[in-house]
Design a protein around this motif. Structure first.
Motif, PDB file in Angstrom:
ATOM      1  N   ALA A  46     -24.730  62.187 -25.204  1.00 42.51           N
ATOM      2  CA  ALA A  46     -24.580  60.997 -24.366  1.00 42.51           C
ATOM      3  C   ALA A  46     -25.455  61.099 -23.120  1.00 42.51           C
ATOM      4  N   SER A  49     -29.122  60.695 -24.080  1.00 42.60           N
ATOM      5  CA  SER A  49     -29.434  59.314 -24.447  1.00 42.60           C
ATOM      6  C   SER A  49     -29.535  58.408 -23.228  1.00 42.60           C
ATOM      7  N   VAL A  54     -30.806  54.560 -22.895  1.00 47.85           N
ATOM      8  CA  VAL A  54     -29.683  53.852 -23.511  1.00 47.85           C
ATOM      9  C   VAL A  54     -28.702  53.502 -22.398  1.00 47.85           C
ATOM     10  N   GLU A  56     -25.038  52.237 -20.830  1.00 52.18           N
ATOM     11  CA  GLU A  56     -23.608  52.349 -21.083  1.00 52.18           C
ATOM     12  C   GLU A  56     -22.983  50.966 -21.235  1.00 52.18           C
ATOM     13  N   LEU A  58     -21.592  53.510 -24.378  1.00 54.89           N
ATOM     14  CA  LEU A  58     -22.269  54.050 -25.555  1.00 54.89           C
ATOM     15  C   LEU A  58     -21.369  54.047 -26.784  1.00 54.89           C
ATOM     16  N   VAL A  69     -27.052  57.018 -31.233  1.00 51.15           N
ATOM     17  CA  VAL A  69     -26.423  56.554 -30.004  1.00 51.15           C
ATOM     18  C   VAL A  69     -27.013  55.194 -29.652  1.00 51.15           C
ATOM     19  N   GLY A  71     -26.188  51.444 -27.185  1.00 51.91           N
ATOM     20  CA  GLY A  71     -25.483  51.013 -25.989  1.00 51.91           C
ATOM     21  C   GLY A  71     -25.510  49.512 -25.843  1.00 51.91           C
ATOM     22  N   SER A  76     -31.838  52.477 -28.603  1.00 52.71           N
ATOM     23  CA  SER A  76     -30.938  53.417 -29.268  1.00 52.71           C
ATOM     24  C   SER A  76     -31.694  54.715 -29.527  1.00 52.71           C
TER      25      SER A  76
END
Length: 95
Positions: A46, A49, A54, A56, A58, A69, A71, A76
């Motif tokens: 996380a 990423s 990415v 949030e 997630l 991953v 979001g 991604s």
């Protein structure tokens, strides 16, 4: 260097280090995690990423040897994982 310059440099280093510690303490907002990976690895994935763009909250899932991953935006990341009971991150590709 004189004493004043040395003190100023040390102060800047301490402030920079404390800012880095505070940034690491931020808890990433994970909406859904269906990957089945250990919590520490999921948190690492996380963090990585988010640093790669990415946004949030997630969603983390697993597809074979990869964790995916996504979001709140179209960015991604696909994270290649090693085989075994304790997988490690082998590579990352974000789009």
């Amino acid at each position: 260097m004189n004493k004043r310059t040395t003190t100023a440099l040390l102060t800047m280093l301490v402030l920079a280090a404390s800012a880095g510690v505070q940034a690491k303490e931020k808890k990433i907002n994970i909406k859904e995690n269906t990957s089945g990976l250990p919590a520490a690895l999921s948190d690492s994935i996380a963090q990585t990423s988010v640093s790669m763009g990415v946004k949030e909250p997630l969603t983390i899932s697993r597809s074979g040897d990869n964790a995916v991953v996504s979001g709140s935006t179209s960015t991604s990341c696909r994270i290649k994982l090693s085989q075994g009971a304790n997988p490690n991150i082998m590579g990352i590709s974000c789009k």
